[in-house]
Design a protein around this motif. Structure first.
Motif: not given
Lengths: 487, 302
Positions: B97, B100, B222, B228
């Motif tokens: 992972y 982003p 994350d 997100f």
């Protein structure tokens, strides 16, 4: 079934659907794709999460689009008509019963009336009809009449239709239907029908006339109700208008009495305008209670004696035709004189008033501009004094009880009052009752037993005397007077 | 291996090397040093033959070989193998992972540095280090060696990892536990994103084999905070079906879930006497590692 729109311009509102679509695409949070490690934990969390996820944005978009579309369609005012297969190939005989009564003049939009819509519909129906169909036109305003007998000429019939206009008459649907059925009996085509285009105004539907029409059910009748297109209520009307001229006042007055009625249930005040020769002269805001009638009076000083035209007008509502009333009036130039004879005789030429009348109007009114009216004392209370400019009281003994006040009002308003002395006159009565009107106080009657009395006419500078020519003055000196009142 | 010097943070290596990892539990091994061994005086393990050269001890000449081949060979022993340590690195898809949202080092990068640091540290104190990469199965196995040059092998092994496949930690541990030398050390570096697996059972098994186990639980921020925004389709790095959702809707629930996951793992480790180290990739590696080593040092009973 067909679908028409009374205000198809509003269909452009459908373009508004692009707005939510645009918003959808502009605000669309880009659906990102993320490669994530703990997806199974996300799935577990989602299952456990009590909070419902937000409504699907697509559904939201659909709902928005639908709302805008429905709104536009509603504004465009769709007209569903369940007509029998308009494209059917069988030619038919159709009677167009067109309600051209006054109420069809109600406006649906600023430019169009219900009648225009009915005509449009009829023309479209005509165009859709198969060839060799025949048509006839009946106008349903009272009295109902056949405007066009059977014809297959579409173009001519269309012209006929388009030439029609709203009448000022009421509706008589029953009579029109009766005529339509009679027409259908002579129709050539097998398929027959009646197309009734009306606003279903109540007064046009009289039950007794319908009960007489027996075979009504034998033909299909299609009733198109246009009343739904009415944009607003008919709020008010000018019911009646009355124009009078007033002679009494110093400057003559034109009085216009407008009878106005308020149809609305809520509005009290509506602007009422008075136009004269195309110009707005006065505007009033009368307070009329809903459902009530009011007489509003406008007055206008007459300066010239030319014919006048004007109107009284309400502010606009859905039926503009009844919002205004026109008038035209030719003010009288004549001086109307009321001669009150206090001592009338049964034979006209024995009365003093006979000669006075001749003197005032020797040949015709148009020449002398004096219009005398002779009245007796008994008739006096029946006269409207404001119709006259001058009153001559010739040799009267006594006025009707309290009438001196009327005379005072008349003089106060600018009327001229002349007293003709005579043997009937009682100085005592005159001094007591007409003292306010008389310039002098009467003393007693003086009889000249020997020679007749003459006018001296030495000083002729008084404006009253200016009108007489010297020759006339000389003649006047020769008039004999046998009695006079001293003052 | 390309640019191995660049791949691994030299600063990390140097800072970490100042601290020495000290095994708490008694580990087999003879070498003198800071390690205490239960088996003092026991023979050292044979490593390899080497040609005799003057100066070598005569008693180490293998006379049997000399008799057969007429050449002098000297037996060499793994003198530094006082601790055998196998580093088990999870190379499954989930370890690959990378966020982003920011350019922090991907998780695997962090784990690699961690493993490299640990290896260097152990090798520097002459412990044997081996590396095993696994996902559903063992992908690569580098047996423990204590030679300094072994570090290069390990670095090679680390550099060649490409994360993929699912994590089947139970099966792998079940197979490995038989092969691992008893009383050695096992360092397990993973994110422990395992589904339907009885991790506790495997840990118990390892513990029963007398292995000293240290679990490094490496997670990206994350994965802890789910930061997100917007509509996102989460595609699995392993084999889970993709899921589309708005993270805002489930953020709190997810945070609870992941915290439960962490605390359950910690509880399991403590239950079987293993060390559990939680490592957040947002923390500098040296800091996290130093902290852990200092903690271990304080526990040492010399």
């Amino acid at each position: 079934m067909s679908l028409n729109f009374s205000s198809p311009l509003f269909l452009f509102g459908l373009l508004g659907i692009s707005i939510p679509v645009l918003i959808h695409f502009l605000t669309r949070r880009q659906q990102k794709q993320i490669r994530f490690s703990a997806v199974y934990l996300l799935a577990q969390s989602q299952k456990r999460s009590i909070r419902k996820s937000r409504p699907n944005r697509l559904l939201l978009l659909l709902a928005r689009c639908l709302a805008i579309a429905l709104f536009s369609l509603a504004l465009a005012n769709p007209l569903f008509s369940f007509r029998e297969a308009p494209l059917s190939t069988d030619p038919a005989s159709t009677v167009f019963v067109l309600d051209d009564s006054y109420s069809m003049g109600i406006r649906s939009t600023k430019e169009k009336t219900l009648f225009d819509h009915a005509l449009e519909y009829a023309v479209k129906e005509l165009q859709d009809a198969p060839d060799s169909s025949e048509f006839s036109l009946i106008l349903a305003s009272s009295p109902a009449r056949i405007e066009q007998d059977w014809t297959s000429n579409k173009a001519a019939f269309t012209n006929k239709l388009e030439a029609q206009a709203v009448s000022y008459r009421t509706t008589h649907i029953g009579e029109a239907m009766d005529k339509a059925i009679k027409l259908l009996e002579s129709a050539e085509q097998k398929k027959k029908r009646i197309l009734l285009m009306t606003d279903l105004d109540k007064n046009g539907w009289k039950e007794e006339t319908f009960s007489k029409i027996a075979p009504l059910t034998s033909y299909p009748v299609q009733i198109l109700n246009f009343s739904k297109l009415q944009s607003a209520d008919n709020k008010a009307m000018v019911q009646n208008i009355q124009v009078t001229q007033e002679f009494l006042t110093r400057s003559r007055l034109l009085r216009v009495k407008a009878e106005v009625k308020n149809f609305s249930s809520t509005i009290n005040r509506m602007p009422l305008s008075f136009f004269l020769e195309g110009k707005l002269v006065k505007e009033e805001l009368p307070d009329i209670r809903p459902g009530q009638t009011l007489v509003q009076e406008f007055s206008y000083p007459l300066r010239r004696n030319q014919p006048l035209s004007g109107k009284v007008q309400f502010s606009e509502d859905s039926l503009p035709a009844d919002n205004e009333r026109f008038f035209s009036f030719h003010p009288s130039q004549n001086i109307r004189v009321l001669v009150v004879d206090g001592d009338p005789e049964t034979i006209p030429h024995q009365s003093e008033s006979f000669y006075l009348e001749r003197a005032l109007n020797p040949f015709s009114v148009s020449l002398s501009h004096i219009d005398p009216t002779v009245s007796t004392l008994a008739e006096l209370p029946l006269r409207n004094l404001s119709d006259f400019s001058v009153i001559i009281l010739a040799n009267i003994s006594e006025l009707p009880q309290g009438y001196e006040l009327e005379l005072e009002k008349f003089v106060f308003n600018g009327g001229a009052l002349l007293f003709g002395m005579g043997d009937q006159v009682s100085p005592k009565y005159f001094n007591e009752h007409l003292g306010n009107l008389l310039p002098v106080k009467l003393d007693s009657l003086y009889h000249s037993r020997e020679d007749a009395l003459h006018l001296l006419l030495k000083n002729n500078t008084h404006p009253v005397m200016q009108v007489f020519s010297p020759k006339a003055l000389e003649e006047m000196k020769g008039i004999n007077f046998y009695s006079m009142y001293t003052v | 291996m390309e640019n191995s010097a660049q791949t691994f943070d030299t600063q990390v290596l140097s800072r970490v090397s100042t601290l020495k990892m000290i095994a708490i539990n008694l580990v087999e091994g003879l070498l003198t040093g800071q390690h205490r061994s239960r088996h003092k005086g026991a023979s050292v393990e044979f490593a390899e033959y080497k040609d005799y050269s003057p100066g070598d001890e005569i008693r180490h000449i293998d006379w049997k070989v000399a008799g057969k081949t007429d050449k002098y060979h000297v037996k060499q022993y793994e003198q530094s193998t006082n601790l055998k340590c196998t580093i088990l690195l999870d190379a499954s898809g989930s370890m690959g992972y990378s966020s982003p949202l920011n350019e922090r080092a991907p998780k695997m990068e962090y784990a690699r540095n961690l493993v490299a640091g640990l290896s260097y540290l152990l090798l520097k104190q002459f412990d044997a280090v081996g590396l095993t990469l696994f996902n559903e199965q063992v992908i690569e196995h580098i047996p423990p060696r204590s030679k300094a040059s072994h570090f290069q092998h390990i670095l090679h092994g680390l550099a060649n990892i490409s994360p993929g496949g699912t994590t089947r930690i139970t099966e792998v541990l079940g197979g490995l536990s038989e092969r691992l030398p008893r009383r050695s050390m096992l360092i397990l570096v993973s994110d422990f994103f395992v589904q339907n697996q009885d991790l506790q059972k495997s840990l118990k098994l390892l513990s029963s084999r007398g292995l000293e186990v240290v679990l490094f639980h490496v997670l990206h921020p994350d994965e802890i905070n789910l930061p997100f925004e917007g509509d996102i389709v989460f595609e699995s790095l392993e084999e889970d079906p993709a899921i589309g959702l708005d993270p805002q809707d489930i953020r709190e629930e997810y945070k609870n879930t992941i915290q439960n996951h962490i605390s359950a793992l910690k509880k399991n480790c403590n239950g079987v006497g293993m060390d559990y180290v939680f490592m957040d990739t947002s923390e500098p590696l040296d800091q996290a590692l130093s902290y852990y080593l200092l903690k271990r040092k304080s526990l040492i009973k010399l």
